[in-house]
Design an enzyme around this catalytic site. Sequence first.
Site, short mmCIF file in Angstrom:
data_model
loop_
_atom_site.label_atom_id
_atom_site.label_comp_id
_atom_site.label_asym_id
_atom_site.label_seq_id
_atom_site.Cartn_x
_atom_site.Cartn_y
_atom_site.Cartn_z
N ARG A 51 -19.78 35.21 -48.80
CA ARG A 51 -19.48 33.80 -48.54
C ARG A 51 -20.22 33.36 -47.29
O ARG A 51 -20.62 34.17 -46.46
CB ARG A 51 -17.96 33.62 -48.37
CG ARG A 51 -17.22 33.85 -49.69
CD ARG A 51 -15.73 33.72 -49.52
NE ARG A 51 -15.35 32.36 -49.23
CZ ARG A 51 -14.41 32.01 -48.35
NH1 ARG A 51 -13.75 32.93 -47.69
NH2 ARG A 51 -14.11 30.75 -48.16
N LYS A 67 -11.37 44.74 -43.88
CA LYS A 67 -11.80 44.12 -45.15
C LYS A 67 -12.18 45.19 -46.19
O LYS A 67 -13.03 46.03 -45.94
CB LYS A 67 -12.97 43.17 -44.89
CG LYS A 67 -13.41 42.44 -46.13
CD LYS A 67 -14.05 41.10 -45.80
CE LYS A 67 -14.76 40.53 -47.00
NZ LYS A 67 -15.10 39.13 -46.87
N ARG A 101 -8.37 33.59 -39.20
CA ARG A 101 -8.30 34.94 -38.62
C ARG A 101 -6.84 35.33 -38.55
O ARG A 101 -5.99 34.53 -38.15
CB ARG A 101 -8.86 34.98 -37.19
CG ARG A 101 -10.27 34.52 -37.07
CD ARG A 101 -11.25 35.68 -37.29
NE ARG A 101 -12.62 35.24 -37.07
CZ ARG A 101 -13.36 34.56 -37.94
NH1 ARG A 101 -12.87 34.22 -39.11
NH2 ARG A 101 -14.60 34.21 -37.68
C1 BTN Z 1 -17.37 37.71 -49.33
O1 BTN Z 1 -18.19 37.30 -48.50
O2 BTN Z 1 -16.28 38.15 -48.96
C2 BTN Z 1 -17.68 37.69 -50.80
C3 BTN Z 1 -18.45 38.89 -51.24
C4 BTN Z 1 -18.83 38.89 -52.69
C5 BTN Z 1 -19.75 40.03 -53.05
C6 BTN Z 1 -19.98 40.15 -54.52
S1 BTN Z 1 -20.75 41.66 -54.99
C7 BTN Z 1 -20.96 41.07 -56.61
C8 BTN Z 1 -21.38 39.62 -56.49
N1 BTN Z 1 -22.79 39.50 -56.30
C9 BTN Z 1 -23.11 39.00 -55.12
O3 BTN Z 1 -24.27 38.80 -54.70
N2 BTN Z 1 -22.00 38.73 -54.42
C10 BTN Z 1 -20.82 39.07 -55.18
#
Ligand code: BTN
Length: 319
Positions: A117, A182, A317
Amino acid sequence: MAQPLIEAERLKLVDALADGAWHSGEDLAAVAGITRAGLAKRVEKLRDWGLEVEARQGLGYRLPQPLERLQRQLIDAPLRFDILTATDSTNTRLLDSDPAQDPQALLAEYQTAGRGRRGREWRSPFAANMYLSLAWSFPAWPPSLSALPLVVGVLCAQALREQGAAGVGLKWPNDLYAQGRKLGGILIEHRGEAGGNCRVVIGIGINVAMSAAQAEGLTQPWISLTEISAAPPARNRLAAALLRRLADGIAHFESLGFEAFASEWAALDLANGRPVRVLQGEREYEGIGRGVDAQGALIVEALGQYQTLHSGEISLRLA
Ligand code: BTN
Protein backbone atom coordinates in the site's frame (compact mmCIF):
# COMPACT_ATOMS: atom_id res chain seq x y z
CA MET A 1 18.02 -19.78 -24.22
CA ALA A 2 14.27 -19.31 -23.92
CA GLN A 3 12.99 -18.06 -20.55
CA PRO A 4 10.98 -21.22 -19.67
CA LEU A 5 14.11 -23.35 -20.13
CA ILE A 6 16.16 -21.15 -17.81
CA GLU A 7 13.35 -21.29 -15.29
CA ALA A 8 13.02 -25.06 -15.54
CA GLU A 9 16.75 -25.45 -15.01
CA ARG A 10 16.68 -23.23 -11.93
CA LEU A 11 13.68 -25.09 -10.54
CA LYS A 12 15.50 -28.40 -10.81
CA LEU A 13 18.21 -26.95 -8.63
CA VAL A 14 15.66 -25.54 -6.18
CA ASP A 15 13.95 -28.92 -5.91
CA ALA A 16 17.26 -30.69 -5.35
CA LEU A 17 18.02 -28.27 -2.51
CA ALA A 18 14.49 -28.10 -1.08
CA ASP A 19 15.12 -30.52 1.81
CA GLY A 20 17.55 -28.10 3.46
CA ALA A 21 20.36 -30.70 3.56
CA TRP A 22 23.86 -30.33 2.11
CA HIS A 23 24.26 -31.45 -1.50
CA SER A 24 27.57 -31.83 -3.29
CA GLY A 25 28.30 -29.73 -6.34
CA GLU A 26 28.67 -32.91 -8.41
CA ASP A 27 25.21 -34.16 -7.45
CA LEU A 28 23.55 -30.79 -8.06
CA ALA A 29 25.21 -30.36 -11.43
CA ALA A 30 24.03 -33.84 -12.43
CA VAL A 31 20.45 -33.14 -11.30
CA ALA A 32 20.32 -29.86 -13.19
CA GLY A 33 21.96 -31.41 -16.27
CA ILE A 34 24.80 -28.88 -16.30
CA THR A 35 28.56 -29.00 -15.92
CA ARG A 36 30.22 -28.66 -12.53
CA ALA A 37 31.89 -25.49 -13.81
CA GLY A 38 28.53 -23.90 -14.63
CA LEU A 39 26.99 -24.62 -11.26
CA ALA A 40 28.28 -21.61 -9.30
CA LYS A 41 26.76 -19.27 -11.89
CA ARG A 42 23.41 -21.09 -11.68
CA VAL A 43 23.44 -20.90 -7.88
CA GLU A 44 24.05 -17.17 -8.18
CA LYS A 45 20.86 -16.94 -10.27
CA LEU A 46 18.92 -18.57 -7.43
CA ARG A 47 20.23 -15.86 -5.13
CA ASP A 48 18.81 -13.32 -7.59
CA TRP A 49 15.40 -14.76 -6.71
CA GLY A 50 16.04 -13.95 -3.07
CA LEU A 51 16.91 -17.51 -2.12
CA GLU A 52 19.62 -17.88 0.46
CA VAL A 53 21.94 -20.60 -0.75
CA GLU A 54 24.83 -21.44 1.56
CA ALA A 55 28.02 -22.78 0.03
CA ARG A 56 30.72 -24.57 2.02
CA GLN A 57 33.95 -26.16 0.94
CA GLY A 58 33.76 -29.93 1.24
CA LEU A 59 29.99 -29.93 1.91
CA GLY A 60 28.54 -28.30 -1.15
CA TYR A 61 25.36 -26.23 -1.08
CA ARG A 62 22.23 -26.03 1.02
CA LEU A 63 19.27 -23.84 1.86
CA PRO A 64 19.23 -22.69 5.51
CA GLN A 65 15.73 -24.14 5.86
CA PRO A 66 13.62 -26.63 3.89
CA LEU A 67 11.38 -25.12 1.24
CA GLU A 68 7.96 -26.17 -0.02
CA ARG A 69 7.20 -25.11 -3.57
CA LEU A 70 3.62 -24.39 -4.61
CA GLN A 71 2.14 -27.26 -6.60
CA ARG A 72 -1.18 -27.08 -8.37
CA GLN A 73 -2.13 -30.69 -7.55
CA LEU A 74 -1.75 -29.97 -3.82
CA ILE A 75 -4.04 -26.93 -3.88
CA ASP A 76 -7.66 -27.95 -3.73
CA ALA A 77 -9.52 -24.72 -4.49
CA PRO A 78 -13.03 -23.95 -5.74
CA LEU A 79 -11.95 -21.38 -8.34
CA ARG A 80 -9.66 -20.92 -11.32
CA PHE A 81 -6.06 -20.27 -10.35
CA ASP A 82 -2.57 -20.24 -11.79
CA ILE A 83 0.89 -20.46 -10.27
CA LEU A 84 3.82 -18.50 -11.70
CA THR A 85 7.43 -19.11 -10.78
CA ALA A 86 8.36 -15.45 -11.12
CA THR A 87 6.49 -12.32 -12.12
CA ASP A 88 6.59 -8.59 -11.51
CA SER A 89 3.51 -8.49 -9.29
CA THR A 90 0.53 -10.84 -9.15
CA ASN A 91 -1.73 -7.79 -8.74
CA THR A 92 -0.35 -6.16 -11.88
CA ARG A 93 -0.76 -9.40 -13.84
CA LEU A 94 -4.40 -9.76 -12.82
CA LEU A 95 -5.19 -6.09 -13.45
CA ASP A 96 -4.09 -6.78 -17.02
CA SER A 97 -6.02 -10.06 -17.29
CA ASP A 98 -9.35 -10.81 -18.98
CA PRO A 99 -12.29 -10.01 -16.65
CA ALA A 100 -14.36 -12.65 -18.45
CA GLN A 101 -12.27 -15.25 -16.58
CA ASP A 102 -13.16 -13.88 -13.11
CA PRO A 103 -13.06 -15.02 -10.41
CA GLN A 104 -9.47 -15.98 -11.03
CA ALA A 105 -6.50 -16.18 -8.72
CA LEU A 106 -2.78 -15.99 -9.29
CA LEU A 107 -0.01 -17.14 -7.02
CA ALA A 108 3.69 -16.57 -7.52
CA GLU A 109 6.81 -17.95 -5.93
CA TYR A 110 8.72 -14.73 -6.49
CA GLN A 111 7.81 -11.14 -7.37
CA THR A 112 10.34 -8.77 -8.90
CA ALA A 113 8.15 -5.74 -8.21
CA GLY A 114 5.83 -6.75 -5.38
CA ARG A 115 3.73 -3.75 -4.37
CA GLY A 116 2.44 -2.73 -0.97
CA ARG A 117 0.00 0.00 0.00
CA ARG A 118 0.99 3.64 -0.42
CA GLY A 119 3.44 2.78 -3.19
CA ARG A 120 5.68 0.77 -0.91
CA GLU A 121 7.75 -2.20 -1.99
CA TRP A 122 6.48 -5.64 -0.89
CA ARG A 123 9.45 -7.87 -0.23
CA SER A 124 8.89 -11.15 -2.10
CA PRO A 125 11.77 -13.66 -1.77
CA PHE A 126 11.34 -16.99 -3.58
CA ALA A 127 8.97 -19.44 -1.87
CA ALA A 128 9.56 -17.84 1.53
CA ASN A 129 6.09 -16.28 1.79
CA MET A 130 2.67 -16.27 0.17
CA TYR A 131 1.98 -13.91 -2.74
CA LEU A 132 -1.58 -14.29 -3.97
CA SER A 133 -4.01 -12.15 -5.94
CA LEU A 134 -7.65 -12.66 -6.75
CA ALA A 135 -9.63 -10.83 -9.44
CA TRP A 136 -13.33 -10.54 -8.74
CA SER A 137 -16.04 -8.88 -10.82
CA PHE A 138 -19.15 -7.76 -8.99
CA PRO A 139 -22.13 -7.46 -11.34
CA ALA A 140 -23.18 -4.35 -9.42
CA TRP A 141 -21.30 -2.13 -6.97
CA PRO A 142 -21.82 -3.69 -3.52
CA PRO A 143 -23.27 -1.09 -1.15
CA SER A 144 -20.51 -1.56 1.40
CA LEU A 145 -17.59 -2.00 -1.03
CA SER A 146 -15.41 0.24 1.15
CA ALA A 147 -15.55 -2.52 3.79
CA LEU A 148 -14.15 -5.15 1.41
CA PRO A 149 -10.58 -4.71 2.76
CA LEU A 150 -11.84 -5.51 6.26
CA VAL A 151 -13.73 -8.56 5.00
CA VAL A 152 -10.62 -9.85 3.21
CA GLY A 153 -8.64 -9.35 6.42
CA VAL A 154 -11.20 -11.41 8.34
CA LEU A 155 -11.09 -14.18 5.71
CA CYS A 156 -7.27 -14.31 5.80
CA ALA A 157 -7.26 -14.42 9.61
CA GLN A 158 -9.76 -17.30 9.49
CA ALA A 159 -7.62 -19.23 6.99
CA LEU A 160 -4.52 -18.67 9.11
CA ARG A 161 -6.29 -19.80 12.26
CA GLU A 162 -7.54 -22.90 10.44
CA GLN A 163 -3.93 -23.65 9.48
CA GLY A 164 -2.78 -23.48 13.09
CA ALA A 165 -1.50 -19.90 13.42
CA ALA A 166 -2.11 -18.47 16.89
CA GLY A 167 -2.81 -14.89 17.92
CA VAL A 168 -3.50 -13.27 14.52
CA GLY A 169 -5.28 -9.92 14.74
CA LEU A 170 -6.19 -7.13 12.32
CA LYS A 171 -5.05 -3.55 12.26
CA TRP A 172 -7.56 -1.39 10.42
CA PRO A 173 -8.13 -1.39 7.58
CA ASN A 174 -6.49 -4.67 6.63
CA ASP A 175 -3.06 -5.42 8.08
CA LEU A 176 -2.52 -8.84 9.60
CA TYR A 177 -0.63 -8.62 12.86
CA ALA A 178 0.73 -11.02 15.46
CA GLN A 179 2.69 -10.20 18.59
CA GLY A 180 2.60 -6.50 17.66
CA ARG A 181 4.38 -7.08 14.34
CA LYS A 182 3.16 -7.17 10.75
CA LEU A 183 2.44 -10.67 9.46
CA GLY A 184 0.77 -9.74 6.20
CA GLY A 185 -0.94 -7.08 4.17
CA ILE A 186 -3.69 -6.63 1.64
CA LEU A 187 -3.69 -4.38 -1.41
CA ILE A 188 -7.01 -3.94 -3.20
CA GLU A 189 -6.89 -2.23 -6.56
CA HIS A 190 -9.27 -1.52 -9.39
CA ARG A 191 -9.12 0.07 -12.78
CA GLY A 192 -11.81 2.41 -13.97
CA GLU A 193 -14.12 0.43 -16.20
CA ALA A 194 -16.45 1.70 -18.86
CA GLY A 195 -20.01 0.54 -18.33
CA GLY A 196 -19.91 0.75 -14.56
CA ASN A 197 -18.58 -2.75 -13.86
CA CYS A 198 -17.00 -3.24 -10.50
CA ARG A 199 -13.85 -5.31 -10.81
CA VAL A 200 -11.33 -5.54 -8.00
CA VAL A 201 -7.97 -7.21 -7.69
CA ILE A 202 -7.26 -8.30 -4.16
CA GLY A 203 -3.57 -8.84 -3.41
CA ILE A 204 -2.48 -10.69 -0.30
CA GLY A 205 1.03 -11.05 1.02
CA ILE A 206 1.67 -13.19 4.10
CA ASN A 207 5.06 -13.80 5.63
CA VAL A 208 5.44 -17.54 6.00
CA ALA A 209 9.10 -18.24 6.71
CA MET A 210 11.03 -15.10 5.80
CA SER A 211 14.54 -14.92 7.22
CA ALA A 212 16.15 -11.84 8.75
CA ALA A 213 18.53 -11.66 5.77
CA GLN A 214 15.63 -11.71 3.31
CA ALA A 215 13.88 -8.97 5.28
CA GLU A 216 16.96 -6.77 5.58
CA GLY A 217 16.13 -3.11 5.24
CA LEU A 218 12.44 -3.40 6.09
CA THR A 219 11.59 -0.52 8.38
CA GLN A 220 8.45 -1.96 9.96
CA PRO A 221 8.63 -4.70 12.61
CA TRP A 222 7.56 -7.96 10.94
CA ILE A 223 6.86 -11.54 11.89
CA SER A 224 6.53 -14.82 9.99
CA LEU A 225 4.03 -17.65 10.46
CA THR A 226 6.87 -19.91 11.63
CA GLU A 227 6.95 -17.91 14.87
CA ILE A 228 3.27 -18.39 15.67
CA SER A 229 2.67 -21.92 14.42
CA ALA A 230 3.28 -25.11 16.36
CA ALA A 231 4.20 -27.04 13.18
CA PRO A 232 6.11 -25.67 10.17
CA PRO A 233 3.52 -23.91 8.00
CA ALA A 234 2.64 -25.80 4.78
CA ARG A 235 2.38 -23.31 1.90
CA ASN A 236 0.19 -25.45 -0.37
CA ARG A 237 -2.31 -26.08 2.41
CA LEU A 238 -2.30 -22.41 3.30
CA ALA A 239 -2.86 -21.40 -0.33
CA ALA A 240 -5.84 -23.77 -0.54
CA ALA A 241 -7.29 -22.48 2.73
CA LEU A 242 -6.96 -18.87 1.58
CA LEU A 243 -8.55 -19.53 -1.80
CA ARG A 244 -11.42 -21.44 -0.24
CA ARG A 245 -12.14 -18.77 2.37
CA LEU A 246 -11.89 -15.99 -0.20
CA ALA A 247 -14.15 -17.69 -2.75
CA ASP A 248 -16.87 -18.44 -0.20
CA GLY A 249 -16.44 -15.27 1.83
CA ILE A 250 -16.52 -12.77 -1.01
CA ALA A 251 -19.61 -14.42 -2.50
CA HIS A 252 -21.15 -14.09 0.95
CA PHE A 253 -20.14 -10.44 1.14
CA GLU A 254 -21.64 -9.87 -2.30
CA SER A 255 -25.05 -11.01 -1.12
CA LEU A 256 -25.04 -9.98 2.56
CA GLY A 257 -22.65 -7.03 2.79
CA PHE A 258 -20.28 -6.16 5.63
CA GLU A 259 -22.90 -6.81 8.28
CA ALA A 260 -22.30 -10.56 7.98
CA PHE A 261 -18.64 -10.02 8.97
CA ALA A 262 -18.96 -7.21 11.50
CA SER A 263 -18.83 -9.31 14.65
CA GLU A 264 -15.85 -11.35 13.44
CA TRP A 265 -14.09 -8.09 12.51
CA ALA A 266 -14.77 -6.69 15.99
CA ALA A 267 -13.26 -9.80 17.58
CA LEU A 268 -10.07 -9.44 15.52
CA ASP A 269 -9.81 -5.61 15.66
CA LEU A 270 -6.58 -4.80 17.50
CA ALA A 271 -7.54 -1.14 17.95
CA ASN A 272 -10.91 -1.78 19.57
CA GLY A 273 -10.97 -0.05 22.98
CA ARG A 274 -7.21 0.54 22.81
CA PRO A 275 -5.09 3.69 22.46
CA VAL A 276 -4.21 4.56 18.87
CA ARG A 277 -2.32 7.29 17.05
CA VAL A 278 -3.91 8.81 13.95
CA LEU A 279 -1.74 10.36 11.24
CA GLN A 280 -3.78 12.62 9.01
CA GLY A 281 -1.61 14.66 6.65
CA GLU A 282 0.52 16.91 8.84
CA ARG A 283 -1.75 16.30 11.82
CA GLU A 284 -1.12 13.61 14.39
CA TYR A 285 -3.28 12.88 17.43
CA GLU A 286 -4.10 10.20 19.94
CA GLY A 287 -7.40 8.56 20.69
CA ILE A 288 -9.14 5.31 21.50
CA GLY A 289 -10.32 2.89 18.82
CA ARG A 290 -14.12 2.49 18.90
CA GLY A 291 -14.67 -0.05 16.15
CA VAL A 292 -15.96 0.65 12.64
CA ASP A 293 -19.21 1.83 11.07
CA ALA A 294 -21.41 -0.07 8.58
CA GLN A 295 -19.12 1.01 5.71
CA GLY A 296 -15.97 -0.14 7.47
CA ALA A 297 -14.81 3.40 8.33
CA LEU A 298 -12.78 3.63 11.54
CA ILE A 299 -14.27 5.27 14.60
CA VAL A 300 -11.83 6.94 16.95
CA GLU A 301 -12.68 8.74 20.17
CA ALA A 302 -10.39 11.76 20.41
CA LEU A 303 -10.68 15.12 22.16
CA GLY A 304 -14.03 14.13 23.59
CA GLN A 305 -15.56 13.36 20.18
CA TYR A 306 -16.17 10.33 18.00
CA GLN A 307 -14.55 10.77 14.59
CA THR A 308 -15.26 8.65 11.53
CA LEU A 309 -12.13 8.12 9.49
CA HIS A 310 -11.80 6.66 6.00
CA SER A 311 -8.97 4.58 4.69
CA GLY A 312 -6.75 6.52 2.30
CA GLU A 313 -7.20 9.65 4.43
CA ILE A 314 -5.32 8.48 7.48
CA SER A 315 -2.70 6.12 8.72
CA LEU A 316 -3.23 4.29 12.00
CA ARG A 317 -0.64 3.32 14.60
CA LEU A 318 -1.38 1.05 17.52
CA ALA A 319 -0.02 2.79 20.59
C1 BTN B 1 0.54 -3.85 2.28
O1 BTN B 1 1.25 -2.89 1.99
O2 BTN B 1 0.33 -4.15 3.46
C2 BTN B 1 -0.10 -4.69 1.20
C3 BTN B 1 0.82 -5.75 0.69
C4 BTN B 1 0.25 -6.58 -0.43
C5 BTN B 1 1.26 -7.52 -1.03
C6 BTN B 1 0.66 -8.48 -2.00
S1 BTN B 1 1.74 -9.79 -2.45
C7 BTN B 1 0.63 -10.31 -3.69
C8 BTN B 1 0.11 -9.04 -4.35
N1 BTN B 1 1.01 -8.59 -5.38
C9 BTN B 1 1.56 -7.43 -5.09
O3 BTN B 1 2.37 -6.81 -5.82
N2 BTN B 1 1.12 -6.98 -3.91
C10 BTN B 1 0.18 -7.91 -3.33
